[in-house]
Design an enzyme around this catalytic site. Structure first.
Site, PDB file in Angstrom:
ATOM      1  N   TYR B 296       0.907  -1.202   0.028  1.00 58.45           N
ATOM      2  CA  TYR B 296      -0.140   0.083  -0.124  1.00 58.45           C
ATOM      3  C   TYR B 296       0.955   1.204  -0.098  1.00 58.45           C
ATOM      4  O   TYR B 296       1.648   1.328   0.948  1.00 58.45           O
ATOM      5  CB  TYR B 296      -0.844  -0.046   1.134  1.00 58.45           C
ATOM      6  CG  TYR B 296      -2.097   0.940   0.916  1.00 58.45           C
ATOM      7  CD1 TYR B 296      -3.346   0.274   0.992  1.00 58.45           C
ATOM      8  CD2 TYR B 296      -1.858   2.287   1.468  1.00 58.45           C
ATOM      9  CE1 TYR B 296      -4.458   1.404   1.081  1.00 58.45           C
ATOM     10  CE2 TYR B 296      -2.879   3.228   1.302  1.00 58.45           C
ATOM     11  CZ  TYR B 296      -4.266   2.631   1.129  1.00 58.45           C
ATOM     12  OH  TYR B 296      -5.293   3.504   1.294  1.00 58.45           O
ATOM     13  N   TYR B 347      -5.218   5.336  -7.392  1.00 58.56           N
ATOM     14  CA  TYR B 347      -5.807   5.252  -5.965  1.00 58.56           C
ATOM     15  C   TYR B 347      -7.069   4.910  -5.548  1.00 58.56           C
ATOM     16  O   TYR B 347      -7.903   5.756  -5.947  1.00 58.56           O
ATOM     17  CB  TYR B 347      -5.253   6.457  -5.186  1.00 58.56           C
ATOM     18  CG  TYR B 347      -5.770   6.674  -3.812  1.00 58.56           C
ATOM     19  CD1 TYR B 347      -4.990   5.779  -2.882  1.00 58.56           C
ATOM     20  CD2 TYR B 347      -6.448   7.619  -3.396  1.00 58.56           C
ATOM     21  CE1 TYR B 347      -5.489   5.852  -1.509  1.00 58.56           C
ATOM     22  CE2 TYR B 347      -6.841   7.641  -2.065  1.00 58.56           C
ATOM     23  CZ  TYR B 347      -6.458   6.689  -1.031  1.00 58.56           C
ATOM     24  OH  TYR B 347      -6.774   6.867   0.272  1.00 58.56           O
TER      25      TYR B 347
END
Lengths: 142, 395
Positions: B296, B347
């Site tokens: 991440y 994202y």
């Protein structure tokens, strides 16, 4: 390049809210006093104030007045805030030598950001925000 | 050991859009498109879905939310027997597959979808902490003017640089390597090469972080469908086994950069050490067994710190490790974010990493890691729970 001195957000856009556990901190700040909750049973400091001592689960608190001295644990030099693109802020996480284990987050103000460093000694001052409250800020200790 | 008792059988997404670009579609529309695409990928009918396993409190970004009944109403899903979410935020993305597994292994549901949809027209995630009024806890944080997640994490980054000598060159390498991975991807938002000059001339947002250390502000939706290993056998795709999935974390990390009370070593970390320990323990593997890492990447230094927490290098050595080229798709020892990640592809709060993990394990990824047998997927270093997922090669 001459750096802009670090400042803080305009008073009118800074707000806080309180509850039964945090209000003594803010009431003391209004009187320019820095206090921290210390467990009345085991002596552990904690910030922010919460209902229980995380070490012994006691709810008893001694509100301890601190010297106001602090040490920079880490920090960021922030360029801009929504609606304030040109502002320069030094936002610091501060160790409190007389409240070990507890940390505060605040601005270091009236300082060239380039001279701020981890381990730097600073001292508290209080700055008025919305609704008559005050927040702790810090300046280099001479 | 989790041992592949469930499998990911379908992934689907919308196109990815820059901020504001997905209008006039709604969150329900975007999420619905992703769910239908995931069903099509799996060879399932949307009416087969009987469970929803969300994360981030079923929020869609910070200003909006998803709701199971609304999805049932518009997609015509007849009945659900599981609808739950992990708490907190993007830290749970990888863990949402573990929540789906919990539903399936307990017998509560059979076909479980995890989904995230994001639009940022009502508010930018990068300004979220300036937009939401303070509560009594955040009143100890917000007056200092750290207005977004990247601003908050820049303080952790500074400490990592101080403690270990980590250099901005490492963060630049994360940004440059991931951009290189995005260049050949039709769906990626950023398909122009990023140069050293671009990086070093970029404006500082929250020093030590510059523009290219921050992830993109994008919109879209991704859905993932998990079912039992048994059910998975008869579907369209070779099933991708869930080798292990973990969410949670240690009190020393806790509220993380909303708190800043972490002990020194944990402060300069991604907060994933406890997740890594459980994840590898349950899977019976170590970092050396992982072939591709989808970490991440809301902010480039958190890739460096996760490499340490997941044992790809020693604590404090993430900077030199990254600077050595170790995370490059071409020539690296552990390819990281082969899809370009949130810094360069899109994202969607962690879901693109799960999608890429599934494609790598199917052998169909655009930047396929040859013979990859295990993929690590992580949720965002943030307020607990954080999470991790190990996927196995499709078979």
């Amino acid at each position: 390049m001459s750096a802009a001195l670090a400042t803080s957000l305009p008073a009118e856009i800074v707000q806080i809210t309180t509850d039964a556990y945090t209000e003594p901190f803010w009431l003391a700040a209004k009187e320019d006093r820095l206090v921290a909750p210390k467990c009345a049973d085991c002596g552990t400091f904690r910030l922010p104030p919460t209902p229980f001592c995380p070490e012994c689960r006691s709810k008893a608190v001694d509100w301890t007045e601190l010297s106001g001295r602090a040490e920079v644990f880490s920090y960021s030099v922030v360029h801009g805030f929504p609606g304030l693109p040109d502002i320069t802020l030094v936002a610091a996480v501060l160790d409190l030598p007389d409240a070990p284990g507890a940390r505060l987050i605040g601005n270091i103000v009236d300082v060239d950001p380039a001279v701020v460093h981890i381990g730097m000694p600073v001292t508290v001052q209080f700055s008025t925000i919305s609704d008559g409250w005050k927040v702790p800020q810090f300046r280099p200790l001479d | 050991m989790t041992a592949g008792d469930v499998a990911v059988v379908g992934v689907g997404s919308t196109p990815y859009y820059r901020r504001g670009g997905s209008a006039p579609q709604s969150i329900v529309d975007l999420a619905g498109q992703a769910i239908l695409a995931a069903c099509e990928d799996a060879g399932l009918a949307v009416t087969d879905i009987d469970g929803f396993a969300y994360y981030s409190m079923a929020g869609a970004g910070y200003g909006q939310a998803m709701d199971t009944a609304v999805f049932m109403e518009t997609l015509g899903i007849p009945e659900v027997t599981f609808s739950a979410t992990l708490t907190s935020g993007g830290g749970g993305s990888a863990g949402s597959v573990g929540l789906a597994r919990a539903a399936i292994v307990s017998g509560d549901a059979n076909v479980v979808v995890s989904v995230m949809a994001l639009q940022q027209d009502r508010g930018r995630l990068g300004e979220v902490f300036a937009l939401v009024p303070p509560d009594p806890l955040s009143s100890f944080l917000k007056p200092a003017g750290l207005s977004g997640p990247g601003h908050l994490m820049s303080v952790l980054t500074r400490r990592h640089m101080h403690d270990y000598g980590t250099r901005r060159e490492a963060f630049a390498e994360v940004a440059l390597s991931q951009r290189a991975n995005a260049l050949n991807r039709p769906d990626a938002i950023m398909r122009k090469p990023l140069t050293e000059d671009d990086y070093w001339n970029a404006r500082m947002i929250a020093d030590p972080l510059c523009l290219y250390d921050f992830c993109l502000e994008t919109e879209g939706a991704v859905a993932v469908i998990t079912t039992s290993a048994d059910r998975a056998k008869d579907l369209r795709q070779k099933p991708v086994p869930v080798v292990a999935a973990v969410h949670g974390g240690h009190r020393d990390w806790g509220r993380a950069f909303s708190w800043y009370g972490m002990p020194r070593e944990t402060f300069a970390s991604s907060g994933h050490a406890a997740i890594a320990e459980h994840l590898y323990g349950r899977a019976g593997v170590t970092a050396e067994d992982i072939d591709v890492a989808l970490l991440y990447d809301h902010f480039s230094p958190m890739v460096v710190m996760q490499l340490e927490d997941y044992g790809f290098c020693k604590k404090g050595e993430g900077g030199p490790f990254v600077e050595s080229g170790a995370v490059r798709y071409k020539g690296g020892s552990i390819p990281v974010n082969t899809h370009g990640g949130q810094l360069s592809e899109a994202y969607i709060i962690g879901m693109t990493h799960i999608k890429e993990g599934v494609e790598q394990m199917r052998g169909t990824a655009i930047n396929q890691v040859a013979d990859a047998e295990l993929a690590l997927v992580t949720g965002g270093p943030a307020h607990l729970p954080v999470s991790g997922l190990i996927l196995g090669q499709a078979s």
